[in-house]
Design an enzyme around this catalytic site. Structure first.
Site, PDB file in Angstrom:
ATOM      1  N   HIS A   1     -10.816 -31.927  38.914  1.00  0.00           N
ATOM      2  CA  HIS A   1     -11.577 -31.576  37.708  1.00  0.00           C
ATOM      3  C   HIS A   1     -12.324 -32.764  37.113  1.00  0.00           C
ATOM      4  O   HIS A   1     -13.157 -32.588  36.214  1.00  0.00           O
ATOM      5  CB  HIS A   1     -10.657 -30.944  36.654  1.00  0.00           C
ATOM      6  CG  HIS A   1      -9.768 -31.914  35.937  1.00  0.00           C
ATOM      7  ND1 HIS A   1      -8.428 -32.063  36.234  1.00  0.00           N
ATOM      8  CD2 HIS A   1     -10.026 -32.771  34.924  1.00  0.00           C
ATOM      9  CE1 HIS A   1      -7.899 -32.966  35.424  1.00  0.00           C
ATOM     10  NE2 HIS A   1      -8.858 -33.415  34.625  1.00  0.00           N
TER      11      HIS A   1
ATOM     12  N   ASP B   1      -5.321 -29.527  42.270  1.00  0.00           N
ATOM     13  CA  ASP B   1      -6.378 -30.180  41.485  1.00  0.00           C
ATOM     14  C   ASP B   1      -6.491 -31.613  41.980  1.00  0.00           C
ATOM     15  O   ASP B   1      -6.310 -32.562  41.232  1.00  0.00           O
ATOM     16  CB  ASP B   1      -6.024 -30.130  39.996  1.00  0.00           C
ATOM     17  CG  ASP B   1      -7.138 -30.688  39.111  1.00  0.00           C
ATOM     18  OD1 ASP B   1      -8.309 -30.611  39.523  1.00  0.00           O
ATOM     19  OD2 ASP B   1      -6.819 -31.227  38.037  1.00  0.00           O
TER      20      ASP B   1
ATOM     21  N   GLY C   1      -4.412 -39.552  26.706  1.00  0.00           N
ATOM     22  CA  GLY C   1      -5.806 -39.940  26.547  1.00  0.00           C
ATOM     23  C   GLY C   1      -6.621 -40.083  27.814  1.00  0.00           C
ATOM     24  O   GLY C   1      -7.788 -40.448  27.743  1.00  0.00           O
TER      25      GLY C   1
ATOM     26  N   SER D   1      -7.792 -38.477  31.763  1.00  0.00           N
ATOM     27  CA  SER D   1      -7.786 -37.467  32.822  1.00  0.00           C
ATOM     28  C   SER D   1      -7.545 -38.130  34.168  1.00  0.00           C
ATOM     29  O   SER D   1      -7.904 -39.291  34.380  1.00  0.00           O
ATOM     30  CB  SER D   1      -9.123 -36.723  32.856  1.00  0.00           C
ATOM     31  OG  SER D   1      -9.293 -35.944  31.696  1.00  0.00           O
ATOM     32  N   GLY D   2      -6.967 -37.357  35.098  1.00  0.00           N
ATOM     33  CA  GLY D   2      -6.738 -37.885  36.439  1.00  0.00           C
ATOM     34  C   GLY D   2      -5.642 -38.924  36.526  1.00  0.00           C
ATOM     35  O   GLY D   2      -5.478 -39.579  37.559  1.00  0.00           O
TER      36      GLY D   2
END
Length: 512
Positions: A325, A369, A460, A462-463
């Site tokens: 994503h 994902d 805080g 992503s990934g």
């Protein structure tokens, strides 16, 4: 590797070239008078050179080896050991110009001295880190035997003649590494293994008064490394009286230990994250702390146009794993490796040239994902950049594993955490049945559930990776996939399980 880790805090790449030990050339002014056998340096072309000022007067030279550390000669500090008396001027060329736009001024915080007559090296810790750029850069330590008769360069603002006045603009002169036997003859056996001589037998090139502690920089073929520090000699440029230099590599262990002990105040292993509700109903995360620089050397910042948007994890010199994503774009986005503070330049910046996703059936939420990113060139591995292990498919997580997540970005941390610096937190795992109760049918056997603090809305980033260890070795078990939108204490964080895709990952690595 342990030794390298402490003094090689920052190796820097612009594109694919190290900045550490790489000279820069900024045209600025006409050349000044020549020194003993040398000349004025091109402005800002030795960006690791600093001037050590005592009560605003130039006293010694030094070399930048990290954002917080400068090395110089121990004899510079014999009479003035209080660090607060010393000011470091970096990014300087003309000491007569107090307003040079490129300069950075830092106060000394602590002086560390070898306390030995045969070890003329000191470390000065700065109150505030330097910011690396074209004008201010570090230099690494030369760690292999110095070839005899190799030509290296000394730089400084010292006198241009014996007992002469100092100069205002930085000077440079090339000197030759001389055999120790010859030098010992000149100096009646006073040359120790921690020293070496450089110059010319016939004299004419040398450092002089005011150059003490300054760097002797040697070219490796791609960049410069710090081989020596100006230490002592008889006169300046005399025949059969070459300059004597501290052999820096002889003190690398002491430098490593000193820097490591001084910087050990950062949290090496974080506590377990928790959620706290204040009296006025504000939910915050506890035990999110800044990590030690480069403590998680596989952590990757994915960036576009210099801006971080997702984290990833290095699993191979050519491969990074992140979340699908994140929407990584091949040929546009870069993987930034060896990064701790976003305000500083990283160790390496490498273009991502291919992006792959595991094959899966359509549906929402997606079963996986994950994205596998192929780097255009192999990452250079070292103490600040190294891959994390990918677990085998039959490796399952349970309470015997200790798990951590790390990333950048604004958190819901209870105590202020700088979003520009890598932060981390320990995470407890949530069993599948409890997780299904909270999330319903969205949870599959390819998911790992953790304490809610692991979600992007809390941490805080992503990934962000989930890496766990049981016997001292860390494995990459997950990549954060989703969680609550508002750091909800009732909703576990969801990670895609990396081990479930280990066979696919191996096939991709072998194929490409």
């Amino acid at each position: 590797v342990v030794l390298i880790q402490s003094y090689k805090w920052i190796l820097i790449l612009t594109g694919l070239l190290y900045l550490a030990g790489v000279r820069s050339f900024v045209p600025e002014q006409e050349m000044e008078t020549r020194i003993i056998g040398g000349q004025e340096a091109w402005a800002h072309s030795w960006p690791w050179q600093v001037s050590l000022q005592l009560d605003s007067m130039p006293a010694c030279g030094g070399a930048i080896i990290s954002p917080l550390w400068v090395t110089s000669a121990a004899h510079c500090f014999i009479r003035h050991t209080k660090a607060s008396l010393w000011t470091v001027l970096a990014g300087k060329h003309d000491l007569d110009n107090p307003e040079e736009p490129q300069q950075q001024v830092r106060l000394g915080s602590t002086v560390y001295n070898t306390q030995s007559k045969e070890s003329d090296v000191a470390l000065l810790k700065l109150e505030k880190p330097l910011e690396f750029n074209h004008f201010v850069r570090p230099i690494d330590i030369w760690m292999t035997p110095l070839p005899l008769l190799m030509k290296c360069t000394i730089t400084g603002w010292g006198s241009t003649r014996e007992n002469g006045p100092r100069v205002n603009r930085l000077q440079e002169v090339n000197v030759t590494i001389l055999p120790s036997d010859d030098c010992n003859q000149y100096y009646l056996g006073r040359i120790r293994p921690s020293m070496f001589c450089a110059g010319k037998d016939e004299g004419g090139v040398d450092a002089c008064q005011g150059d003490s502690g300054g760097p002797l920089s040697c070219f490796t073929g791609t960049r410069y490394e710090l081989a020596g520090l100006v230490s002592w000699g008889v006169g300046c440029g005399r025949a059969k009286r070459p300059g004597v230099y501290t052999r820096v590599q002889e003190h690398a262990q002491w430098m490593s230990d000193t820097m490591g002990e001084s910087d050990s105040g950062c949290d090496q292993t974080p506590g377990l994250a928790g959620l706290s509700l204040s009296a006025d109903g504000v939910l915050s995360v506890v035990n999110v702390t800044e990590s030690c620089p480069f403590f998680w050397p596989w952590q990757v910042s994915l960036q576009f146009n210099g801006r971080h948007y997702c984290s990833g994890a290095l699993i191979h010199p050519h491969w990074v794993i992140t979340a699908k994503h994140c929407g990584v774009r091949a040929k546009e986005d870069v993987a930034v490796l060896g990064l701790h503070d976003m305000k500083f330049l990283p160790v390496q910046t490498i273009l991502i040239d291919k992006v792959f996703n595991p094959p899966q059936k359509a549906g929402f939420p997606p079963k996986s994902d994950l994205a596998l990113l192929h780097l255009s060139v192999a990452a250079r591995l070292g103490s600040e950049v190294s891959p994390v292990c990918v677990p085998e498919e039959d490796n399952s997580l349970d309470d015997t594993w200790s798990c951590i997540t790390a990333g950048w970005g604004a958190t819901k941390a209870k105590d202020g955490v700088d979003p520009d610096r890598l932060h981390h937190a320990g995470l407890t795992l949530v069993n599948e049945s409890t997780c299904r109760h909270k999330w319903g049918g969205f949870i599959t056997d390819t998911h790992i559930c953790s304490h809610p603090a692991g979600s992007t809305s809390c941490m805080g980033d992503s990934g962000a990776p989930l890496f766990c260890q049981k016997h001292g070795t860390y494995f990459l078990f997950g990549v954060v996939t989703w969680g609550s939108w508002h750091c909800d204490s009732e909703k576990p964080a969801i990670f895609t399980s990396v081990s479930d895709y280990q066979s696919w990952i191996n096939k991709m690595i072998i194929k490409f």
